[in-house]
Write a protein that holds these residues in place. Sequence first.
Motif, PDB file in Angstrom:
ATOM      1  N   ILE A 366       0.829  -1.204   0.000  1.00 43.97           N
ATOM      2  CA  ILE A 366       0.000   0.000   0.000  1.00 43.97           C
ATOM      3  C   ILE A 366       0.864   1.255   0.000  1.00 43.97           C
ATOM      4  O   ILE A 366       0.550   2.246  -0.664  1.00 43.97           O
ATOM      5  CB  ILE A 366      -0.944  -0.014   1.221  1.00 43.97           C
ATOM      6  N   GLU A 367       1.973   1.223   0.735  1.00 42.19           N
ATOM      7  CA  GLU A 367       2.875   2.380   0.765  1.00 42.19           C
ATOM      8  C   GLU A 367       3.421   2.700  -0.622  1.00 42.19           C
ATOM      9  O   GLU A 367       3.612   3.873  -0.976  1.00 42.19           O
ATOM     10  CB  GLU A 367       4.030   2.114   1.730  1.00 42.19           C
ATOM     11  N   LYS A 368       3.674   1.665  -1.422  1.00 42.71           N
ATOM     12  CA  LYS A 368       4.240   1.867  -2.751  1.00 42.71           C
ATOM     13  C   LYS A 368       3.239   2.480  -3.720  1.00 42.71           C
ATOM     14  O   LYS A 368       3.626   3.087  -4.714  1.00 42.71           O
ATOM     15  CB  LYS A 368       4.727   0.539  -3.321  1.00 42.71           C
ATOM     16  N   THR A 369       1.960   2.298  -3.442  1.00 41.63           N
ATOM     17  CA  THR A 369       0.939   2.746  -4.388  1.00 41.63           C
ATOM     18  C   THR A 369       0.125   3.935  -3.889  1.00 41.63           C
ATOM     19  O   THR A 369      -0.770   4.403  -4.596  1.00 41.63           O
ATOM     20  CB  THR A 369      -0.026   1.586  -4.703  1.00 41.63           C
ATOM     21  N   THR A 370       0.412   4.429  -2.709  1.00 45.72           N
ATOM     22  CA  THR A 370      -0.282   5.600  -2.171  1.00 45.72           C
ATOM     23  C   THR A 370       0.727   6.530  -1.521  1.00 45.72           C
ATOM     24  O   THR A 370       1.912   6.189  -1.385  1.00 45.72           O
ATOM     25  CB  THR A 370      -1.347   5.200  -1.121  1.00 45.72           C
ATOM     26  N   ASN A 371       0.244   7.669  -1.071  1.00 47.43           N
ATOM     27  CA  ASN A 371       1.136   8.657  -0.454  1.00 47.43           C
ATOM     28  C   ASN A 371       1.049   8.579   1.070  1.00 47.43           C
ATOM     29  O   ASN A 371       1.041   9.588   1.761  1.00 47.43           O
ATOM     30  CB  ASN A 371       0.750  10.068  -0.923  1.00 47.43           C
ATOM     31  N   VAL A 372       1.001   7.369   1.615  1.00 40.31           N
ATOM     32  CA  VAL A 372       0.923   7.199   3.057  1.00 40.31           C
ATOM     33  C   VAL A 372       2.041   6.285   3.537  1.00 40.31           C
ATOM     34  O   VAL A 372       2.646   5.550   2.753  1.00 40.31           O
ATOM     35  CB  VAL A 372      -0.439   6.598   3.491  1.00 40.31           C
ATOM     36  N   ARG A 373       2.300   6.341   4.834  1.00 39.49           N
ATOM     37  CA  ARG A 373       3.265   5.452   5.465  1.00 39.49           C
ATOM     38  C   ARG A 373       2.635   4.851   6.716  1.00 39.49           C
ATOM     39  O   ARG A 373       1.741   5.435   7.328  1.00 39.49           O
ATOM     40  CB  ARG A 373       4.549   6.188   5.830  1.00 39.49           C
ATOM     41  N   PHE A 374       3.128   3.653   7.082  1.00 42.30           N
ATOM     42  CA  PHE A 374       2.614   2.949   8.243  1.00 42.30           C
ATOM     43  C   PHE A 374       3.733   2.753   9.254  1.00 42.30           C
ATOM     44  O   PHE A 374       4.805   2.257   8.904  1.00 42.30           O
ATOM     45  CB  PHE A 374       2.051   1.581   7.839  1.00 42.30           C
ATOM     46  N   ASP A 375       3.488   3.160  10.485  1.00 39.60           N
ATOM     47  CA  ASP A 375       4.424   2.908  11.584  1.00 39.60           C
ATOM     48  C   ASP A 375       3.779   1.889  12.510  1.00 39.60           C
ATOM     49  O   ASP A 375       2.739   2.153  13.125  1.00 39.60           O
ATOM     50  CB  ASP A 375       4.730   4.208  12.339  1.00 39.60           C
ATOM     51  N   ILE A 376       4.403   0.711  12.597  1.00 37.86           N
ATOM     52  CA  ILE A 376       3.827  -0.415  13.323  1.00 37.86           C
ATOM     53  C   ILE A 376       4.511  -0.564  14.676  1.00 37.86           C
ATOM     54  O   ILE A 376       5.725  -0.706  14.762  1.00 37.86           O
ATOM     55  CB  ILE A 376       3.978  -1.722  12.510  1.00 37.86           C
ATOM     56  N   GLU A 377       3.715  -0.528  15.739  1.00 33.06           N
ATOM     57  CA  GLU A 377       4.211  -0.749  17.097  1.00 33.06           C
ATOM     58  C   GLU A 377       3.328  -1.803  17.747  1.00 33.06           C
ATOM     59  O   GLU A 377       2.223  -1.508  18.190  1.00 33.06           O
ATOM     60  CB  GLU A 377       4.189   0.548  17.903  1.00 33.06           C
ATOM     61  N   GLY A 378       3.824  -3.018  17.784  1.00 33.17           N
ATOM     62  CA  GLY A 378       3.017  -4.111  18.312  1.00 33.17           C
ATOM     63  C   GLY A 378       1.835  -4.363  17.393  1.00 33.17           C
ATOM     64  O   GLY A 378       2.016  -4.652  16.210  1.00 33.17           O
ATOM     65  N   THR A 379       0.622  -4.220  17.924  1.00 29.49           N
ATOM     66  CA  THR A 379      -0.585  -4.374  17.095  1.00 29.49           C
ATOM     67  C   THR A 379      -1.246  -3.033  16.820  1.00 29.49           C
ATOM     68  O   THR A 379      -2.390  -2.990  16.350  1.00 29.49           O
ATOM     69  CB  THR A 379      -1.595  -5.313  17.800  1.00 29.49           C
ATOM     70  N   ASN A 380      -0.551  -1.937  17.104  1.00 25.80           N
ATOM     71  CA  ASN A 380      -1.039  -0.596  16.785  1.00 25.80           C
ATOM     72  C   ASN A 380      -0.327  -0.081  15.541  1.00 25.80           C
ATOM     73  O   ASN A 380       0.903  -0.161  15.445  1.00 25.80           O
ATOM     74  CB  ASN A 380      -0.797   0.358  17.962  1.00 25.80           C
ATOM     75  N   VAL A 381      -1.104   0.454  14.599  1.00 34.84           N
ATOM     76  CA  VAL A 381      -0.543   0.919  13.340  1.00 34.84           C
ATOM     77  C   VAL A 381      -0.947   2.376  13.124  1.00 34.84           C
ATOM     78  O   VAL A 381      -2.133   2.697  13.045  1.00 34.84           O
ATOM     79  CB  VAL A 381      -1.050   0.071  12.154  1.00 34.84           C
TER      80      VAL A 381
END
Length: 386
Positions: A366-381
């Motif tokens: 999804i990051e490659k195809t949109t202008n968003v990023r995900f920061d994953i901490e445990g089960t919180n995104v």
Amino acid sequence: MTEDIVQLVLEASRRELTEEEREWLEAWLAGHPEDEAELRELRRCAEAEQAMRTYREIDAREGWRKVDERTGRRPGWRRRSLRGRWWMAAAVALPFAVGVAWWGMEWRERSAGPVAERVIRGGEPKAVLEMADGKVVVLEKNRVRDIVSKEGVKVAKDSANTLVLALDGVKESRPTTIRVPQGGEYRVVLPDSTLVWINSGSELRFPSVFVGGKREVELKGEAYFEVRRDTARPFVVRTGGTAVRVLGTSFNVCNYEDDDREQMTLAEGAVEVSYRSRAYRLKPGEQFEARRDGSEPVVREVDVRLYTSWRDGMFRFQDMPLDELMTKLQRWYDVEFFFVNAGCRDYRFTGAIRRDADFQEFMALIEKTTNVRFDIEGTNVMISEK
């Protein structure tokens, strides 16, 4: 949350649960996902209570005696009296205890390895069966066994991740419920041989035997039905606001309480959807949609695969808002998404990926195809703009 559940959770902080208690608690939790947040808070309070108990058990006199022994010979050392300042210790005690509990939980999570690198896996076959006699059975992946009621009557068989009902021709009809938690899915063969795929976070209620001139079930969440044809007894699926009536057909019903719409998508056959005293007849490839804002429902042609491929182990999305996509992924991967930037909710995503794909791999796609990023901490995104 019932008193016995609360007591069991509190006891778990003081001692190890027995195997029977642990299994019973897990079965109850799997059948009541709506209480998960309350349960987390209860566990935190229990750990804080335990930390406070440990704090109170500290022998202050013995501690000071040892300090005096080790430091008494040092020049200039003297113990300062805290008389008159006992209120300071009281003010610090509770935050300290809660801090210890929080620190303990964080330490346990981090001790398992770097949080961001932890593998988050997709769902798997699991559910909870609740019978009319009060018996609760945990349905697990790849388990084969007979399921017997409290009266000793064999009422079902759990085999190949599918629950098959009324193997021995049970005559008395009783209400039965199967609940699938987040991160799960399960199949059930109803007494009339209708096959149902139940998606994550869903609940199906049905009789142990269909009697009379109608076959009727109730659904919360999402399920795909392959109804066995019986012209004498129509099959009816009831949800919060609609009733779907069929004879023999394949269709998908999506009716999650936290969604802003209810959808019925027809794959094969013909159905009639009753909504607000009006009937809507669908043809294969059509979808009925009713929004919860009270607007007029619509019937339209759709790509059925976008709404039914989940039962075949696939995610398919076409121009789907990121907000809606994250809701679906949250149910399957059992994680929590948080939007840092509200504008990210409206980004659109098109693609297909297997449901057993690694979570991090999916997020990278999804990051490659949109202008968003995900920061994953445990089960919180956390979701933010790049």
